[in-house]
Design a protein around this motif. Structure first.
Motif, mmCIF file in Angstrom:
data_model
loop_
_atom_site.group_PDB
_atom_site.id
_atom_site.type_symbol
_atom_site.label_atom_id
_atom_site.label_comp_id
_atom_site.label_asym_id
_atom_site.label_seq_id
_atom_site.Cartn_x
_atom_site.Cartn_y
_atom_site.Cartn_z
ATOM 1 N N ARG A 52 -3.111 -11.570 5.622
ATOM 2 C CA ARG A 52 -1.883 -10.801 5.395
ATOM 3 C C ARG A 52 -1.825 -9.558 6.282
ATOM 4 O O ARG A 52 -0.769 -9.145 6.725
ATOM 5 N N GLU A 116 2.957 -8.211 -2.253
ATOM 6 C CA GLU A 116 1.876 -7.418 -2.839
ATOM 7 C C GLU A 116 1.277 -6.465 -1.810
ATOM 8 O O GLU A 116 1.068 -5.278 -2.079
ATOM 9 N N ARG A 117 0.983 -6.998 -0.662
ATOM 10 C CA ARG A 117 0.379 -6.160 0.372
ATOM 11 C C ARG A 117 1.316 -5.040 0.789
ATOM 12 O O ARG A 117 0.902 -3.898 0.995
ATOM 13 N N LEU A 119 3.517 -3.590 -1.057
ATOM 14 C CA LEU A 119 3.567 -2.601 -2.122
ATOM 15 C C LEU A 119 2.363 -1.682 -2.087
ATOM 16 O O LEU A 119 2.474 -0.475 -2.315
ATOM 17 N N ILE A 120 1.193 -2.234 -1.779
ATOM 18 C CA ILE A 120 0.021 -1.356 -1.766
ATOM 19 C C ILE A 120 0.058 -0.442 -0.554
ATOM 20 O O ILE A 120 -0.450 0.684 -0.605
ATOM 21 N N ARG B 52 -6.992 -13.172 -10.285
ATOM 22 C CA ARG B 52 -6.500 -11.852 -10.694
ATOM 23 C C ARG B 52 -5.612 -11.937 -11.924
ATOM 24 O O ARG B 52 -5.596 -11.038 -12.757
ATOM 25 N N ALA B 112 -9.031 -3.222 -4.807
ATOM 26 C CA ALA B 112 -7.740 -3.202 -4.128
ATOM 27 C C ALA B 112 -6.902 -4.431 -4.469
ATOM 28 O O ALA B 112 -5.697 -4.341 -4.716
ATOM 29 N N GLU B 113 -7.548 -5.582 -4.518
ATOM 30 C CA GLU B 113 -6.811 -6.815 -4.827
ATOM 31 C C GLU B 113 -6.120 -6.738 -6.169
ATOM 32 O O GLU B 113 -4.999 -7.234 -6.337
ATOM 33 N N ARG B 115 -5.283 -3.910 -7.718
ATOM 34 C CA ARG B 115 -4.223 -2.899 -7.653
ATOM 35 C C ARG B 115 -2.954 -3.516 -7.064
ATOM 36 O O ARG B 115 -1.847 -3.240 -7.510
ATOM 37 N N GLU B 116 -3.128 -4.368 -6.066
ATOM 38 C CA GLU B 116 -1.966 -5.066 -5.506
ATOM 39 C C GLU B 116 -1.226 -5.842 -6.583
ATOM 40 O O GLU B 116 0.000 -5.789 -6.687
ATOM 41 N N ARG B 117 -1.977 -6.584 -7.355
ATOM 42 C CA ARG B 117 -1.346 -7.381 -8.401
ATOM 43 C C ARG B 117 -0.643 -6.493 -9.410
ATOM 44 O O ARG B 117 0.460 -6.792 -9.861
ATOM 45 N N LEU B 119 0.685 -3.620 -8.868
ATOM 46 C CA LEU B 119 1.904 -3.069 -8.268
ATOM 47 C C LEU B 119 3.043 -4.078 -8.281
ATOM 48 O O LEU B 119 4.199 -3.727 -8.511
#
Lengths: 195, 195
Positions: A52, A116-117, A119-120, B52, B112-113, B115-117, B119
């Motif tokens: 990504r 998702e990416r 958004l972070i 996740r 981080a993964e 947190r992406e979810r 968001l």
DNA sequence: CACTTTGATGTCAGTTACTGACATCGACGC
DNA sequence: GCGTCGATGTCAGTAACTGACATCAAAGTG
């Protein structure tokens, strides 16, 4: 001339965007991207942490541009107005690359993993802006809310700007969105703590 | 009694949270989670779309609770006040499960993964709230900004509430954050379109 | 009561994202 | 000319995730 073709990262990024656009993100393998750029899968992962990330290499520069504009706003400017200055700065660079932005956004919007990416990255941007505001002397809590607000305004403006039949400049849409937000905040009859 | 132990989903979710907490998300394999729940890896993926998602099964109920509270606010309430009613409703359920929320949030914040979810779940929540506000007759642009604002306020309040030494109720922190946001929006000297 | 169907699970093989270890080889400094 | 360096290639391995098919208790159906 070097041992290999130059601009490895850029070639990978272009190949990825093209392939994601043609076949879709999930239907594209990293091996295909690499081959399309004349490289191997392993080399792809040396340049980009994952499949990504190849679409988000510009995030660092964007963050720098935004935070520098906020930091450079007149010291007398209110936090929300410093944010507005930052918004103006980044809108300008998007305006120059509208076709690219549209193509890229179409790919991102089509795939949950890429959203998702995105958004972070925006969250990371908000965090950087929070730090920048705090460095201006803004109290922590206000800094956080102001940064989130600024990013939200950008998101809304960008959404409106990216649609095919929109001709107004992004910066103008951002200003309008910010004004709307102010109206929204004022809409409540009373502060919540009195309800 | 059925052929298998009941509450498969819940057992998987508990096993996952425990293992993520002990070893970390990346150091835990799905096979381990499944085994810990007395099941196989394949069964895990029949219940949760990916590794996740097992931490986010409550998102649907949260969204329903929030949107129903917004929809149920008095028709005369301003959009931002309808959002405030929704915030009150969800704060109540978090308040009841503070230990669980804290444990879960520690795991999410560490990776981080995850947190992406998180968001994208919040973004989906904002989208649902936008629809709910529009159904109340709020104009689309205002609905979007109001929903984003409401979610931002919740994020900030939740962040403050989750820290160890915070004793004030979440709903109270949410009210304070909303009031702060109003002050932030008002802070600018002039509407941006006049700058 | 036998017979069928159904639904949740198990088994297994396969694809692909991603990683670590080691090899290669032109460029560049000395 | 020579050794180091840095970017790439090669290869083997792990683990997330998927599709196809097997299993078997439970619940219906006659």
């Amino acid at each position: 001339m070097g041992r290999w073709e130059p601009n490895t990262r850029e070639r990978l990024a272009k190949a990825a965007l093209d392939l994601y656009g043609e076949r879709g993100f999930e239907q594209t393998t990293v091996a295909e991207i690499a081959k399309s750029a004349g490289l191997t899968e392993r080399t792809f992962f040396r340049h980009y942490a994952d499949k990504r990330e190849v679409l988000f290499s510009g995030a660092i520069e964007l963050e720098q541009l935004f935070t520098r504009a906020v930091a450079g706003a007149p010291p007398s400017a209110a936090p929300i107005d410093a944010m507005a200055a930052g918004l103006d700065a980044i809108c300008a660079v998007f305006e120059e690359r509208r076709d690219f932005a549209r193509k890229r956004q179409a790919v991102i919007s089509a795939t949950a993993e890429l959203r998702e990416r995105e958004l972070i990255k925006l969250a990371s941007l908000a965090a950087a802006l929070t730090d920048t505001l705090r460095a201006r002397g803004v109290p922590p809590s206000v800094a956080g809310l102001t940064a989130e607000t600024g990013v939200a305004v950008f998101k809304v403006a960008f959404e409106r700007w990216i649609v095919a039949d929109e001709t107004r400049p992004l910066a103008r849409l951002a200003r309008e969105s910010l004004d709307e937000l102010k109206a929204v905040a004022l809409g409540g009859n009373a502060p919540m703590s009195e309800v």
